[in-house]
Motif scaffolding. Structure first.
Motif, PDB file in Angstrom:
ATOM      1  N   ALA A  49       0.923  -1.147   0.119  1.00 28.43           N
ATOM      2  CA  ALA A  49       0.104   0.163  -0.061  1.00 28.43           C
ATOM      3  C   ALA A  49       1.062   1.282   0.050  1.00 28.43           C
ATOM      4  N   GLY A  50       0.573   2.091  -0.571  1.00 28.10           N
ATOM      5  CA  GLY A  50       0.951   3.747  -0.733  1.00 28.10           C
ATOM      6  C   GLY A  50       2.317   3.448  -1.594  1.00 28.10           C
ATOM      7  N   VAL A  75      -1.701  -2.495  13.602  1.00 31.62           N
ATOM      8  CA  VAL A  75      -2.234  -1.942  12.648  1.00 31.62           C
ATOM      9  C   VAL A  75      -3.175  -2.956  11.955  1.00 31.62           C
ATOM     10  N   THR A  76      -4.303  -2.765  10.951  1.00 31.35           N
ATOM     11  CA  THR A  76      -5.081  -3.500  10.463  1.00 31.35           C
ATOM     12  C   THR A  76      -4.791  -3.237   8.935  1.00 31.35           C
ATOM     13  N   ARG A  77      -5.129  -4.281   8.138  1.00 35.33           N
ATOM     14  CA  ARG A  77      -5.068  -4.301   6.794  1.00 35.33           C
ATOM     15  C   ARG A  77      -5.782  -2.977   6.312  1.00 35.33           C
ATOM     16  N   GLU A  83      -3.785   4.386   4.891  1.00 37.45           N
ATOM     17  CA  GLU A  83      -2.593   5.310   5.218  1.00 37.45           C
ATOM     18  C   GLU A  83      -1.146   4.914   4.440  1.00 37.45           C
ATOM     19  N   GLY A  84      -1.412   3.661   3.786  1.00 34.20           N
ATOM     20  CA  GLY A  84       0.024   3.268   3.404  1.00 34.20           C
ATOM     21  C   GLY A  84       0.923   2.480   4.201  1.00 34.20           C
ATOM     22  N   ASP A  85       1.804   1.680   3.690  1.00 26.98           N
ATOM     23  CA  ASP A  85       2.615   0.977   4.430  1.00 26.98           C
ATOM     24  C   ASP A  85       3.711   1.565   5.505  1.00 26.98           C
ATOM     25  N   ARG A  86       3.767   2.796   5.143  1.00 21.71           N
ATOM     26  CA  ARG A  86       4.664   3.663   6.000  1.00 21.71           C
ATOM     27  C   ARG A  86       4.203   3.915   7.464  1.00 21.71           C
ATOM     28  N   GLU A 132      14.575  -0.105  -1.185  1.00 19.74           N
ATOM     29  CA  GLU A 132      14.459   1.272  -1.138  1.00 19.74           C
ATOM     30  C   GLU A 132      13.344   1.837  -0.301  1.00 19.74           C
ATOM     31  N   PHE A 133      12.322   1.140  -0.213  1.00 19.33           N
ATOM     32  CA  PHE A 133      11.138   1.474   0.958  1.00 19.33           C
ATOM     33  C   PHE A 133      11.953   1.487   2.334  1.00 19.33           C
TER      34      PHE A 133
END
Length: 377
Positions: A49-50, A75-77, A83-86, A132-133
């Motif tokens: 995500a994101g 966190v939830t899926r 919000e994105g994985d960040r 990179e992430f």
């Protein structure tokens, strides 16, 4: 249910009777120790995500472990998709900021399986967390540090190592059992020499791997690490090779034989307090000859993982090694890192283990020059 509870309590009593009570743990305190305390073994969640580039296989998403891991991260899926994985980096950094004992953590990327052409093969990959992430997000937080992951079978593996170093990586992580890496493969010699040239330690999962839905446990044999050690690479055996057997021996015993010969060999103590590894903790404590090679790690989020109200890590699993007051006090500590440090201290791990990662990985406090200092087990 009552039978299972009785059996569980019996196992705890047996374990407690087999090990002696340690001396009272010393306080660390962020302001009094000469080096920061760094959790050198922490993971992150990501579903892609994101624009993170992360990947989780359909098989693992459908596995019972997946929901438990997300809950441990807080966190939830739905939250990740919104919000994105960040968002997971923000949550981990916030929890570390609130910790009284731990200054920071190395967040580990995880490369995937590579095909014969040297390219990422997502069809055979369970989890992929791109360098990179992780490099981009850890750079946003002073208490998070970049742990890279490069599959050595990638066509451009050496260039990826150089890029990881340029992006601030403090180590490279392998999980051979799911990345399908044979550390003894002679074709990997150039990769090892590049690691040495870049002064990047190699953190390698050793022992059996049971956090994923499939794994090749043979690749967790510590004896496969002889090649990088012979070439002078600093190798960190994750989990001290607890669990797993090879050729009729425990992987832990196979790891022990390597320490006298290779001074560049270390091991992290992540996961040692987990319910499924209680028998190994006293074995590690009974080998003082390796104590100055041990490094602090948590395997976060597993220190927060639980099922049906039963956590994978708890002071209540050590009723004869800890006093009642110690167990109650430690269990009442809210911050997961503070609770983990208190438990490991109370069980007998001394200050040197907690500050040694900062020395080995050359991590300093924000605004302060890095300096080596004496540590002790």
């Amino acid at each position: 249910m009552s039978y299972l509870l009785s059996l569980f309590l019996l196992c705890l009593l047996t374990l407690g009777a087999a090990i002696a009570r340690p001396a009272k743990a010393e306080e660390l305190g962020k302001e009094t120790r000469p080096l920061p305390v760094i959790d050198m073994h922490a993971h992150i969640a990501g579903i892609g995500a994101g624009g993170s580039g992360c990947y989780v296989s359909p098989g693992l998403r459908d596995n019972w472990r997946y929901a438990i891991y997300l809950k441990a991260f807080g966190v939830t899926r739905e939250e990740l998709e919104r919000e994105g994985d960040r968002i997971t980096f923000e949550k981990v950094s916030g929890a570390l900021e609130a910790s009284r004992e731990v200054d920071g953590a190395v967040i580990l990327a995880l490369d995937g399986v590579v095909n014969e052409a040297g390219e990422l093969d997502l069809e055979r990959t369970e989890v992929y967390i791109p360098n990179e992430f992780v490099a981009r997000e850890t750079a946003r937080y002073a208490n998070l540090h970049f742990g890279a992951s490069v599959n050595p079978y990638r066509r451009d593996a050496l260039a990826r190592l150089e890029q990881a170093k340029a992006d601030g990586a403090v180590l490279v992580k392998w999980l051979p059992a799911i990345q399908r890496i044979d550390p003894s493969d002679p074709r990997l010699a150039p990769f090892y020499l590049k690691l040495k040239e870049l002064d990047l330690p190699l953190l390698v999962h050793t022992g059996a791997e049971r956090s994923f839905s499939r794994a090749d446990h043979r690749l967790g044999d510590p004896q496969l690490l002889r090649q990088p050690l012979e070439l002078g690479v600093t190798v960190i055996a994750a989990h001290v090779a607890t669990t797993g057997r090879t050729d009729g021996e425990t992987d832990f015993d196979r790891l022990l034989r390597l320490f006298p010969k290779y001074p560049s060999l270390y091991a992290d103590i992540s996961s040692l307090t987990q319910l499924n590894k209680l028998w190994y903790l006293p074995k590690v404590l009974e080998h003082p000859e390796i104590h100055d090679r041990l490094l602090y790690g948590t395997d976060f989020p597993l220190i927060e993982t639980g099922l049906l109200g039963v956590k994978l890590v708890s002071p209540w699993y050590f009723p004869f090694r800890l006093g009642w007051g110690q167990m109650r006090g430690i269990s009442g500590i809210e911050n997961p890192w503070d609770r983990d440090v208190a438990l490991k201290q109370a069980l007998g791990f001394g200050p040197g283990i907690f500050t040694r990662p900062a020395s080995l990985l050359k991590i300093h406090r924000t605004g302060e020059p890095w300096h080596a200092g004496p540590g002790r087990f």
